[in-house]
Write an enzyme that holds these catalytic residues in place. Structure first.
Site, PDB file in Angstrom:
ATOM      1  N   ASP A  59      41.669  39.721  27.599  1.00  0.00           N
ATOM      2  CA  ASP A  59      41.275  41.037  27.796  1.00  0.00           C
ATOM      3  C   ASP A  59      39.749  40.733  27.935  1.00  0.00           C
ATOM      4  O   ASP A  59      39.068  40.780  26.871  1.00  0.00           O
ATOM      5  CB  ASP A  59      41.447  42.049  26.854  1.00  0.00           C
ATOM      6  CG  ASP A  59      40.895  43.231  27.226  1.00  0.00           C
ATOM      7  OD1 ASP A  59      39.846  43.517  27.959  1.00  0.00           O
ATOM      8  OD2 ASP A  59      41.081  44.353  26.528  1.00  0.00           O
TER       9      ASP A  59
ATOM     10  N   ASP B 172      37.132  36.073  40.206  1.00  0.00           N
ATOM     11  CA  ASP B 172      37.863  36.800  41.176  1.00  0.00           C
ATOM     12  C   ASP B 172      38.100  38.124  40.581  1.00  0.00           C
ATOM     13  O   ASP B 172      39.088  38.259  40.305  1.00  0.00           O
ATOM     14  CB  ASP B 172      38.981  36.292  41.914  1.00  0.00           C
ATOM     15  CG  ASP B 172      39.371  36.845  43.012  1.00  0.00           C
ATOM     16  OD1 ASP B 172      38.637  37.954  43.409  1.00  0.00           O
ATOM     17  OD2 ASP B 172      40.420  36.869  43.373  1.00  0.00           O
TER      18      ASP B 172
ATOM     19  N   CYS C  18      37.558  41.465  46.437  1.00  0.00           N
ATOM     20  CA  CYS C  18      38.040  41.655  47.640  1.00  0.00           C
ATOM     21  C   CYS C  18      37.495  43.095  47.928  1.00  0.00           C
ATOM     22  O   CYS C  18      38.252  44.111  48.273  1.00  0.00           O
ATOM     23  CB  CYS C  18      39.429  41.486  47.714  1.00  0.00           C
ATOM     24  SG  CYS C  18      40.220  42.637  46.440  1.00  0.00           S
TER      25      CYS C  18
END
Length: 443
Positions: A312, A330, A383
């Protein structure tokens, strides 16, 4: 008297998917795969139509419901989800498709409503759809703007401010889902696999990717896992932009690398192949189940991570100790770059979510930066096309001992000038999903 059961069609399958997306918060692509598998008797052209109806209707759903409501004085909110889905599917055909006769769209929708809600509601559906069928069809540009109008206004404003109106319209204007992507494990064999796959699926569109040397893009090829080469580990399903993100890290033989947000391991597999047997890749993710799948998937292609960690990042670095030569972050994000593939995001994501996401992204970047050796590299990617998750996070990176630096990966030269320290991938320019990618050196 029992209501008649209808033979499954492209339209009924699409409506079932829309119900699951609304009722269960399902992902459209996964729900569609389930429904198509349940209805294997559908012809290829009907499967293609079902796919187009799902993606197009979700992309325009808010606008389509508004157009339907013009002819429904009491609105649509009190109708069962199944009826709303059937009406939206029919409205999409009437307003956005040229090849579907209006009478066919109306007739099947009325029959579908009758089967799930009875004669009275089917009469209402018939009246609404017949009025809608008399309206002129919008232009392509009007449909793109209608997709913008279907999303949260503050979110669309943020997207336009980030990439400009032309690129935003191109992102929202897709009338069909993007191609499926695969990653050929050995890039030198891509031409051979193109020939093999074209022979296996002669009616499909199978083309090389535009940026990644590993990428092949497929349309109409059916389930990827049924194609030759998958079971042997010769290739892996992976969207091309996702491949570019991993390649942009520039991992080389002998490097020790951390994939900080590894998920199910698509990028980890590319990194493991790049560092070879003399290097090592560690994979971290918040979800242990994803890491279990990662290890299975890498085993299928003959690779394995050195270690996996459930981390985490908002609270610490877990079992990742470093130092690493290269780290890929990412980060979890809004997914706005993937709306061609996940149009349901437009129905769920709001601009109010962005502050929490940006805070999480900064936390992950700060902690991952501590694991990079001095002089080592970190690549940050999302993204997303939003500045709040891209350039704004880059500004924060300077506070973490990270200095923007030109990429040292060959793939970056295809999409960015030689001295660029970040780049964007956009569907309209590169044929990929939308991504932001930035390169840093630890100082």
């Amino acid at each position: 008297m029992a209501r008649p059961r209808l033979v499954p069609t492209a339209r009924s399958v699409a409506a079932d998917v829309l119900v699951r997306v609304e009722r269960d918060s399902a992902f459209a692509a996964a729900a569609l795969d389930v429904e198509l598998d349940r209805n294997i008797q559908l012809e290829p052209r009907d499967r293609a139509l079902a796919t187009e109806l799902v993606y197009g209707s979700l992309r325009l759903r808010g606008w389509l419901e508004a157009r339907l409501s013009r002819h429904a004085p009491r609105g649509l909110s009190n109708l069962p989800p199944e009826v709303r889905a059937i009406l939206v599917i029919a409205a999409y055909q009437l307003l956005a498709l040229e090849r579907v006769p209006a009478f066919a769209a109306v007739s099947e929708a009325v029959s579908g409503v009758r089967a799930v809600a009875g004669e009275r509601v089917s009469g209402f559906a018939n009246a609404v759809l017949r009025k809608l069928s008399k309206e002129p069809k919008p232009t392509t540009d009007e449909l793109a703007r209608a997709a913008l109008a279907s999303a949260d206004p503050a979110l669309t404003k943020a997207i336009i401010e980030s990439i400009g109106e032309p690129a935003t319209l191109a992102l929202f204007a897709a009338t069909e889902p993007p191609p499926l992507g695969i990653r050929v494990e050995d890039a030198s064999t891509r031409d051979s696999w193109l020939a093999t796959l074209r022979e296996a699926r002669p009616s499909a569109s199978i083309e090389p990717g535009r940026v990644s040397p590993h990428s092949i893009a497929l349309r109409g090829a059916g389930r990827l896992t049924d194609l030759p080469g998958f079971a042997d580990g010769a290739w892996t399903p992976q969207e091309e932009g996702s491949q570019v993100v991993a390649l942009a890290l520039g991992a080389r033989e002998g490097d020790v690398v951390l994939d900080a947000c590894a998920g199910r391991g698509n990028k980890t597999g590319l990194l493991a192949r790049a560092v070879g047997v003399s290097g090592a890749v560690d994979a971290a993710d918040l979800h242990p189940k994803k890491l279990e799948r990662l290890e299975r998937e890498l085993g299928r292609i003959g690779q394995r991570p050195r270690s996996t960690f459930a981390v985490d990042w908002a609270s610490g670095t877990g079992g990742a100790t470093g130092p690493y030569d290269r780290v890929l972050v990412d980060a979890p994000c809004s997914g706005t770059g993937t709306v061609r593939r996940r149009p349901e995001l437009l129905l769920r994501r709001a601009a109010s979510d962005l502050d929490d996401l940006a805070s999480l992204q900064r936390s992950i970047l700060s902690r991952a930066a501590t694991l990079v050796r001095p002089g080592g590299r970190l690549v940050y990617a999302v993204c997303s096309v939003l500045r709040a998750e891209a350039e704004a996070v880059v500004e924060h990176a300077r506070q973490c001992g990270l200095t923007p630096a030109p990429f040292d990966a060959p793939v970056a030269a295809i999409v960015a000038p030689g001295d660029a320290t970040s780049f964007r991938l956009l569907p309209s320019e590169h044929g990929t999903d939308g991504y932001f990618v930035a390169s840093f050196v630890r100082t």
